[in-house]
Design a protein around this motif. Structure first.
Motif, short mmCIF file in Angstrom:
data_model
loop_
_atom_site.label_atom_id
_atom_site.label_comp_id
_atom_site.label_asym_id
_atom_site.label_seq_id
_atom_site.Cartn_x
_atom_site.Cartn_y
_atom_site.Cartn_z
N LEU A 1 0.93 -1.20 -0.09
CA LEU A 1 0.06 -0.08 0.01
C LEU A 1 0.62 1.31 -0.24
CD1 LEU A 1 -2.59 -1.25 2.48
CD2 LEU A 1 -3.08 -0.84 0.17
N ALA A 2 2.17 1.00 0.16
CA ALA A 2 3.06 2.31 0.41
C ALA A 2 3.24 2.99 -1.02
CB ALA A 2 4.32 1.78 1.21
N THR A 3 3.77 1.98 -1.94
CA THR A 3 4.00 2.40 -3.42
C THR A 3 3.01 3.35 -4.10
OG1 THR A 3 5.59 0.61 -3.47
CG2 THR A 3 4.94 1.94 -5.72
N PRO A 4 1.65 2.90 -3.96
CA PRO A 4 0.63 3.95 -4.70
C PRO A 4 0.65 5.38 -4.18
CG PRO A 4 -0.17 1.91 -4.03
CD PRO A 4 1.18 1.94 -3.50
N LEU A 5 1.25 5.66 -2.92
CA LEU A 5 1.11 6.85 -2.04
C LEU A 5 2.34 7.53 -2.24
CD1 LEU A 5 -0.51 5.73 1.15
CD2 LEU A 5 -1.71 6.91 -0.50
N HIS A 6 3.42 7.02 -2.77
CA HIS A 6 4.76 7.71 -2.76
C HIS A 6 4.84 8.67 -3.93
CE1 HIS A 6 9.12 7.41 -2.88
NE2 HIS A 6 9.35 6.57 -3.48
N HIS A 7 5.73 9.72 -3.47
CA HIS A 7 6.08 10.95 -4.31
C HIS A 7 7.01 10.07 -5.08
CE1 HIS A 7 4.08 12.89 -1.15
NE2 HIS A 7 3.68 13.91 -2.10
N VAL B 1 12.09 16.76 -1.48
CA VAL B 1 12.22 16.41 0.02
C VAL B 1 11.31 15.15 0.42
CG1 VAL B 1 11.70 17.24 2.43
CG2 VAL B 1 12.69 18.97 0.70
N TYR B 2 10.18 15.16 -0.13
CA TYR B 2 9.24 14.04 0.08
C TYR B 2 9.63 12.85 -0.33
CZ TYR B 2 5.34 16.90 2.27
OH TYR B 2 4.72 17.80 2.93
N PHE B 3 10.22 12.99 -1.58
CA PHE B 3 10.68 11.68 -2.50
C PHE B 3 12.04 11.22 -1.70
CE2 PHE B 3 13.83 10.05 -5.34
CZ PHE B 3 13.34 8.96 -5.73
N LEU C 1 2.73 11.18 3.05
CA LEU C 1 4.20 10.91 3.87
C LEU C 1 3.79 10.18 5.07
CD1 LEU C 1 7.13 11.08 4.33
CD2 LEU C 1 6.66 13.42 5.24
N PHE C 2 2.95 10.56 6.05
CA PHE C 2 2.52 10.06 7.23
C PHE C 2 2.28 8.55 7.10
CE2 PHE C 2 -0.50 9.08 10.61
CZ PHE C 2 0.14 9.32 11.74
N LEU C 3 1.29 8.24 5.91
CA LEU C 3 0.81 6.92 5.77
C LEU C 3 1.79 6.01 5.44
CD1 LEU C 3 -2.64 7.45 4.09
CD2 LEU C 3 -2.25 6.62 6.43
N ILE C 4 2.80 6.53 4.55
CA ILE C 4 3.98 5.55 4.27
C ILE C 4 4.67 5.34 5.45
CG2 ILE C 4 6.32 5.59 2.88
CD1 ILE C 4 4.54 7.19 0.71
N PHE C 5 4.88 6.33 6.32
CA PHE C 5 5.84 6.24 7.63
C PHE C 5 4.90 4.94 8.47
CE2 PHE C 5 5.78 7.04 12.15
CZ PHE C 5 7.30 7.13 12.33
N TYR C 6 3.59 5.15 8.61
CA TYR C 6 3.09 4.30 9.42
C TYR C 6 2.83 2.98 8.76
CZ TYR C 6 -1.08 2.18 11.69
OH TYR C 6 -1.76 1.18 12.56
N ILE C 7 2.58 2.67 7.37
CA ILE C 7 2.75 1.43 6.74
C ILE C 7 4.15 0.60 6.85
CG2 ILE C 7 2.72 0.24 4.45
CD1 ILE C 7 0.61 2.48 3.64
N THR C 8 5.12 1.40 6.61
CA THR C 8 6.48 0.89 6.65
C THR C 8 7.03 0.44 8.13
OG1 THR C 8 7.41 3.09 6.62
CG2 THR C 8 7.38 2.02 4.39
N ALA C 9 6.38 0.97 9.19
CA ALA C 9 6.50 0.94 10.61
C ALA C 9 5.88 -0.41 10.91
CB ALA C 9 6.20 2.06 11.24
N ILE D 1 4.53 3.90 -11.08
CA ILE D 1 5.90 3.82 -10.49
C ILE D 1 6.19 2.30 -10.57
CG2 ILE D 1 7.00 3.85 -7.93
CD1 ILE D 1 4.95 5.89 -7.42
N GLU D 2 5.30 1.43 -10.20
CA GLU D 2 5.45 0.03 -10.20
C GLU D 2 5.78 -0.59 -11.85
OE1 GLU D 2 2.77 -2.20 -6.70
OE2 GLU D 2 1.86 -1.42 -8.64
N TYR D 3 5.17 0.28 -12.60
CA TYR D 3 5.32 -0.05 -14.15
C TYR D 3 6.92 0.27 -14.56
CZ TYR D 3 5.97 0.94 -19.16
OH TYR D 3 6.18 1.06 -20.35
#
Length: 616
Positions: free
Chosen positions: A257-263, A412-414, A448-456, A576-578
């Motif tokens: 779920l992190a990749t689709p939210l990724h900058h 910065v986000y990326f 960013l917050f959701l990626i932080f949460y998912i990866t944690a 991104i996945e492609y």
């Protein structure tokens, strides 16, 4: 080189537009003039593959939507390309009764049922138009090809098979069955067009498994019906996968779920993230000049400008997967080269005293060395003008992307998200970025917050927790955003670059280098394609539709690594996945990989789906 699925789908469309006969190789013969009637689904399939000029070359004088008001053209044949829906069938029957065209070639995007076929027959009979319904074809083209190695299932009604639709907590079994059937119908069409029967692998216990079971059954039933099988004769052998059967890997969006939210940081994925980009067309506001409107006057209305980013655009093909700073530099180089060629034409004209002369005057002069050079330069003008058109296109698109990068600090986000996702050491706290009023929109911060949460989290995705977080975070997104005009005046990419050289272009933006790493979907593909033993994929189910009996085994019968594979993301995918799969394939000479998804969304669209899941 075997034909790609894009080429095969385009060839099938050209055959259809030639009354389902192979198009003639010779261009000398005048085409038969006809009209094309399509619905929105048909329009979406055709538009990324065939330009208006190509349609005209094939004799299409008019292309009209089925449900628009159409005048009768009684002496012209009509080719229909529509979904076999009740609404569409009713309108076709109405056309027959109104005797709109000389003859009717009915092409259904997906297979039409017997009962609907009988409805058309009854309407033709009562309208005394049986002889005018010349052909009825099932085309099996119910998918959209965007690249040689990328396809999506649909653009219309995509909410019916969206991530949100599949993951609704209160979904009824019958609704889930209908979603799976819709996805399987499109995938079946894809394999018919490709002309290949795959080996299917999927994880257990999710939507991907449901799709795999249904697709295996549908392929198996078609193969068993030898007389009507769609996988015999002409369809087979000339596919993109001509030597070995392809591997078909079904993955579930909840896997990652992190990749689709990724900058992101590559050109195509950035365009999709920050601009209005779908079906290979980008639409954006045209700059209307920097001069201010007089006091009290209405602000000038911005015009919408659309650009097609297609396979014929060499710059796009070369740089769509490049990091953005590299793209900016390449546009500058192209511009410099173009200017040098333009200056050379002017210089030669000046030497020969031909400023302002037309091309006719040039050709009448005796052929000195300079004249030969000038004639050569003039003859290359059409090519030069096309080059200028593409430079202008990418200047405008890249400028718009850079405006977003600078005003929202996307670099910065990326960089921070890359560190989170690769579990690297962080140089600043999450709170520093989220609390910085100049860094991004509320949506950027939420991503960013959701990626932080998912990866944690271990394991990475707990649906319920994420939905609740999104719900809480929606309040932040509801606050008005001032970040688009946050005092940083976005600089046009080339507004001052002429004086400063291309280094100025990325002033204030980090020149980040992409590190090659495999995303979860690429990792899974690598395990299955190379037959590697790995806890992540060892339990994946195995289906071979060509086997007489269905197998519950997860043990593959084929022990050799695959040369060709298709990865399909149930629940939606992204560029991104492609791009990650494209980069993976480049490092594996001789391998071919296609990427497909039930829908293509950017982070903002995915976030909305997550958010609505969190709202009870």
């Amino acid at each position: 080189m075997a034909a790609s699925v894009r080429e095969k789908q385009a060839a099938a469309l050209k055959r259809m537009l030639n009354f389902n006969a192979p198009p003639l190789k010779t261009t000398a013969a005048e085409p038969v003039w006809k009209v094309l009637i399509y619905d929105r689904f048909g329009q979406d399939i055709i538009s990324p593959l065939l330009a208006v000029k190509e349609l005209r070359d094939m004799g299409i004088t008019l292309h009209l939507l089925l449900h628009s008001d159409r005048d009768p053209i009684p002496d012209v044949p009509a080719i229909y390309f529509v979904m076999p829906t009740e609404e569409n069938i009713d309108r076709i029957c109405q056309d027959l009764r109104n005797q709109l065209y000389e003859s009717y070639y009915l092409n259904f995007i997906s297979a039409i049922s017997r009962s609907k076929l009988e409805d058309i027959a009854s309407a033709a009979l009562s309208a005394n138009a049986v002889s005018q319904v010349t052909k009825v074809f099932d085309q099996y083209l119910n998918f959209i090809t965007l690249e040689d190695d990328m396809f999506i299932l649909c653009n219309q009604n995509k909410e019916l098979i969206s991530y949100h639709a599949i993951n609704k907590p209160d979904i009824m079994d019958t609704d889930m069955e209908a979603i799976m059937d819709t996805i399987v119908d499109s995938l079946f069409c894809f394999f018919v067009t490709l002309g290949a029967v795959p080996i299917i692998r999927c994880p257990r216990g999710n939507a991907a498994e449901m799709v795999a079971v249904k697709l295996d059954k549908k392929l198996r039933e078609n193969l068993r019906d030898a007389r009507n099988s769609l996988f015999t004769g002409d369809n087979m052998g000339a596919s993109q996968f001509s030597f070995q059967r392809p591997l078909f890997v079904l993955a579930d969006r909840n896997l990652d779920l992190a990749t689709p939210l990724h900058h992101t940081w590559t050109y195509q994925a950035l365009v999709h993230d920050v601009l209005d980009f779908h079906l290979n067309r980008v639409s954006m506001d045209e700059s209307v000049g920097s001069e201010a409107s007089p006091a009290g006057a209405r602000p000038k209305k911005k015009n919408k400008k659309s650009y097609d980013l297609t396979a014929s655009d060499k710059f796009w093909q070369k740089h769509k997967g490049s990091p953005f700073p590299e793209v900016a530099e390449s546009v500058q180089e192209e511009l410099d080269t173009y200017r040098a060629q333009e200056d050379e034409v002017k210089r030669l004209k000046s030497i020969m005293g031909l400023e302002g002369e037309d091309e006719g005057a040039i050709s009448s002069i005796s052929m000195s060395d300079n004249t030969a050079k000038l004639t050569s330069a003039v003859s290359s003008l059409p090519e030069l003008l096309e080059k200028k058109r593409l430079i202008d296109l990418h200047t405008n698109v890249a400028t718009a992307v850079l405006d977003h990068i600078k005003s929202r600090k996307l670099d910065v986000y990326f960089e921070y998200e890359e560190k989170l996702m690769s579990k690297s050491t962080l140089d600043k706290s999450l709170l520093d970025i989220i609390s910085d009023p100049d860094a991004g929109t509320p949506e950027d911060k939420m991503r960013l917050f959701l990626i932080f949460y998912i990866t944690a989290l271990q394991p990475p995705s707990e649906q319920c927790a994420i939905s609740l977080l999104v719900r809480a975070f929606t309040k932040i997104a509801a606050t008005p955003s001032n970040y688009g005009n946050s005092g940083v005046k976005p600089m046009g990419l080339f507004s001052r670059v002429m004086n400063s050289g291309s280094q100025f272009v990325m002033e204030g933006v980090k020149n980040l280098v992409l590190k090659q790493h495999n995303l979860p979907v690429t990792r899974i593909l690598d395990n299955l394609m190379e037959m590697k033993s790995n806890p992540e994929t060892d339990d994946y189910r195995y289906f071979d539709p060509k086997m007489l009996r269905g197998s519950e085994s997860s043990i593959p019968r084929n022990k050799n690594p695959f040369q060709e594979a298709i990865v399909f993301m149930v629940g939606g995918g992204n560029y991104i996945e492609y791009q990650n799969l494209v980069d993976y394939t480049k490092a594996k000479p001789g391998k071919k990989v296609l990427y497909g998804c039930s829908e293509l969304f950017n982070a903002g669209q995915f976030l909305k789906q997550l958010s609505s899941l969190g709202q009870k």
